[in-house]
Write an enzyme that holds these catalytic residues in place. Structure first.
Site, PDB file in Angstrom:
ATOM      1  N   LEU A 175       0.831  -1.198   0.000  1.00 27.95           N
ATOM      2  CA  LEU A 175       0.000   0.000   0.000  1.00 27.95           C
ATOM      3  C   LEU A 175       0.871   1.255   0.000  1.00 27.95           C
ATOM      4  O   LEU A 175       0.663   2.161  -0.825  1.00 27.95           O
ATOM      5  CB  LEU A 175      -0.926   0.004   1.217  1.00 27.95           C
ATOM      6  CG  LEU A 175      -1.672   1.311   1.486  1.00 27.95           C
ATOM      7  CD1 LEU A 175      -2.641   1.627   0.347  1.00 27.95           C
ATOM      8  CD2 LEU A 175      -2.404   1.232   2.822  1.00 27.95           C
ATOM      9  N   TYR A 176       1.825   1.329   0.894  1.00 26.82           N
ATOM     10  CA  TYR A 176       2.659   2.524   0.988  1.00 26.82           C
ATOM     11  C   TYR A 176       3.418   2.776  -0.312  1.00 26.82           C
ATOM     12  O   TYR A 176       3.500   3.907  -0.787  1.00 26.82           O
ATOM     13  CB  TYR A 176       3.627   2.426   2.166  1.00 26.82           C
ATOM     14  CG  TYR A 176       2.934   2.274   3.506  1.00 26.82           C
ATOM     15  CD1 TYR A 176       1.753   2.963   3.786  1.00 26.82           C
ATOM     16  CD2 TYR A 176       3.444   1.443   4.485  1.00 26.82           C
ATOM     17  CE1 TYR A 176       1.115   2.821   5.003  1.00 26.82           C
ATOM     18  CE2 TYR A 176       2.820   1.299   5.714  1.00 26.82           C
ATOM     19  CZ  TYR A 176       1.652   1.987   5.958  1.00 26.82           C
ATOM     20  OH  TYR A 176       1.030   1.841   7.170  1.00 26.82           O
ATOM     21  N   ARG A 177       3.964   1.740  -0.892  1.00 27.84           N
ATOM     22  CA  ARG A 177       4.690   1.905  -2.154  1.00 27.84           C
ATOM     23  C   ARG A 177       3.740   2.332  -3.280  1.00 27.84           C
ATOM     24  O   ARG A 177       4.074   3.204  -4.075  1.00 27.84           O
ATOM     25  CB  ARG A 177       5.435   0.630  -2.525  1.00 27.84           C
ATOM     26  CG  ARG A 177       6.576   0.277  -1.574  1.00 27.84           C
ATOM     27  CD  ARG A 177       7.554   1.414  -1.415  1.00 27.84           C
ATOM     28  NE  ARG A 177       8.794   0.929  -0.800  1.00 27.84           N
ATOM     29  CZ  ARG A 177       9.669   1.705  -0.219  1.00 27.84           C
ATOM     30  NH1 ARG A 177       9.471   3.009  -0.137  1.00 27.84           N
ATOM     31  NH2 ARG A 177      10.769   1.195   0.296  1.00 27.84           N
ATOM     32  N   PHE A 188       4.987   6.393  -1.262  1.00 21.41           N
ATOM     33  CA  PHE A 188       5.871   6.610  -0.119  1.00 21.41           C
ATOM     34  C   PHE A 188       7.266   6.081  -0.448  1.00 21.41           C
ATOM     35  O   PHE A 188       7.408   4.994  -1.002  1.00 21.41           O
ATOM     36  CB  PHE A 188       5.332   5.917   1.131  1.00 21.41           C
ATOM     37  CG  PHE A 188       4.200   6.637   1.788  1.00 21.41           C
ATOM     38  CD1 PHE A 188       4.423   7.494   2.855  1.00 21.41           C
ATOM     39  CD2 PHE A 188       2.896   6.466   1.341  1.00 21.41           C
ATOM     40  CE1 PHE A 188       3.384   8.166   3.467  1.00 21.41           C
ATOM     41  CE2 PHE A 188       1.852   7.131   1.939  1.00 21.41           C
ATOM     42  CZ  PHE A 188       2.085   7.987   3.002  1.00 21.41           C
TER      43      PHE A 188
END
Length: 195
Positions: free
Chosen positions: A164-166, A170
């Site tokens: 999710l972060y990637r 992020f």
């Protein structure tokens, strides 16, 4: 399972604190009793400048007159404006200095950021896009220049949180950081705002 996203006021968070902490403990696979250690800190966070929280609530399956806000809590996310007197910021600044970051870079990151403090989805609701929906709602219309978060290091970044972060853009700020009192290594991730 249908869900509704809602914003939580500080009083809503106090009212649903037990449910929110249960999601946190289940999602992080912490031992029962961890909720008791975290409750006062989560409530204290509601008083910080710029605090905002969102939750994913399971919609009732029937129309018995209950409101969606009364349904089971499936996910929770919150954060607030970072500030120099906050423990987390002090830890990140120390980590940046140890990694050799120059003062200009540190000031750029730390002078205007939203700390995405908590993001948790109950295990039975993971994999349905709730994490991304919560992050997007939480970061909508923020005035800060950056968003920062910390997440446990995972071999190969092979879990849903890292994906999710990637996916949301992020990037690494610090890797392999050890917060005082926690034996695990963490990554500090960040990205410019708006999302």
């Amino acid at each position: 399972m249908a869900t509704t996203l809602i914003e939580l006021s500080p009083s809503d968070m106090a009212h649903r604190l037990g449910d929110a902490l249960a999601v946190y403990v289940d999602a992080m696979r912490y031992p029962r009793g961890t909720e008791d250690q975290r409750a006062s800190m989560w409530l204290e966070h509601t008083r910080r400048r710029g605090w905002k929280a969102v939750a994913a609530i399971e919609d009732p399956e029937d129309t018995d007159g209950t409101t969606p806000t009364a349904g089971p809590l499936l996910g929770v996310a919150y954060g607030y404006c970072g500030a120099p007197d906050q423990w987390w910021q002090q830890q990140v600044v120390a980590g940046l200095r140890r990694s050799g970051a120059d003062q200009e870079h540190i000031a750029d990151l730390m002078n205007s950021y939203f700390e995405l403090t908590e993001l948790h989805i109950h295990p039975r609701a993971q994999g349905r896009g709730l994490g991304e929906a919560l992050v997007r709602r939480l970061l909508d219309d923020r005035g800060e220049q950056h968003v920062l978060l910390s997440t446990p290091e995972i071999n190969g970044e092979a879990n849903r949180a890292w994906r999710l972060y990637r996916r949301l853009g992020f990037t690494d700020v610090i890797r392999g950081y050890h917060f005082a009192g926690d034996p695990r290594a963490f990554a500090i991730l960040g990205r410019p705002l708006p999302l």
